[in-house]
Design an enzyme around this catalytic site. Structure first.
Site, PDB file in Angstrom:
ATOM      1  N   SER A 114       0.823  -1.210   0.000  1.00  0.00           N
ATOM      2  CA  SER A 114       0.000   0.000   0.000  1.00  0.00           C
ATOM      3  C   SER A 114       0.857   1.259   0.000  1.00  0.00           C
ATOM      4  O   SER A 114       1.538   1.517  -0.959  1.00  0.00           O
ATOM      5  CB  SER A 114      -1.055   0.018   1.096  1.00  0.00           C
TER       6      SER A 114
ATOM      7  N   HIS B  16       2.475  15.002   5.147  1.00  0.00           N
ATOM      8  CA  HIS B  16       2.336  16.418   4.827  1.00  0.00           C
ATOM      9  C   HIS B  16       2.871  17.135   6.060  1.00  0.00           C
ATOM     10  O   HIS B  16       2.334  16.945   7.164  1.00  0.00           O
ATOM     11  CB  HIS B  16       0.882  16.806   4.553  1.00  0.00           C
TER      12      HIS B  16
ATOM     13  N   CYS C 185      -1.364  -3.716   3.658  1.00  0.00           N
ATOM     14  CA  CYS C 185      -2.228  -4.866   3.417  1.00  0.00           C
ATOM     15  C   CYS C 185      -1.459  -6.123   3.800  1.00  0.00           C
ATOM     16  O   CYS C 185      -0.238  -6.106   3.896  1.00  0.00           O
ATOM     17  CB  CYS C 185      -2.631  -4.933   1.946  1.00  0.00           C
TER      18      CYS C 185
END
Length: 124
Positions: free
Chosen positions: A63, A68, A83
């Site tokens: 995944s 940020h 996953c």
């Protein structure tokens, strides 16, 4: 039915300004975090903003990891979604420590199970 994945979302506060503003440091931290969790890295993309801040993603076979950063607030939002049998908390913990987070609020969501149910909430 087993979950298809686990998604850790962390709010990191009180982080080191210089680390949050250093794209190379953040990129290395995220690559290292992915590897420490046992992930297989596919792509890496980071961007430095002016006057400050970094956003980026490490795409893994399992995944992704994203950030940020807002150095002027000592804040970063991170996501680690895995996953399979990988534990996303390994990477999330590593990142929070590397950025010097003084406060951390985290939720973990099981993915692929139907309606979203928050499995855990914790703060440093």
């Amino acid at each position: 039915m087993d979950t298809m994945g686990r998604h850790v979302i962390s709010e990191l506060w009180g982080c080191d300004f210089d680390k949050l503003n250093d794209m190379e440091f953040i990129e290395k931290t995220f690559v290292d975090a992915a590897l420490k969790s046992g992930a297989e890295i596919r792509e890496v993309a980071f961007h430095k903003f002016a006057p400050q801040g970094v956003s980026g993603v490490v795409i893994i076979s399992e995944s992704h990891l994203t950030i940020h950063s807002f150095p002027e607030h000592g804040y970063a939002s991170i996501d680690v979604y895995t996953c399979g049998h990988l534990d996303p908390t390994i990477a999330a913990d590593y990142i929070a420590e590397a950025l010097g987070a003084q406060t951390r609020e985290t939720i973990e969501l099981p993915r692929g199970m139907g309606p979203i149910e928050i499995k855990q909430a914790k703060a440093l």
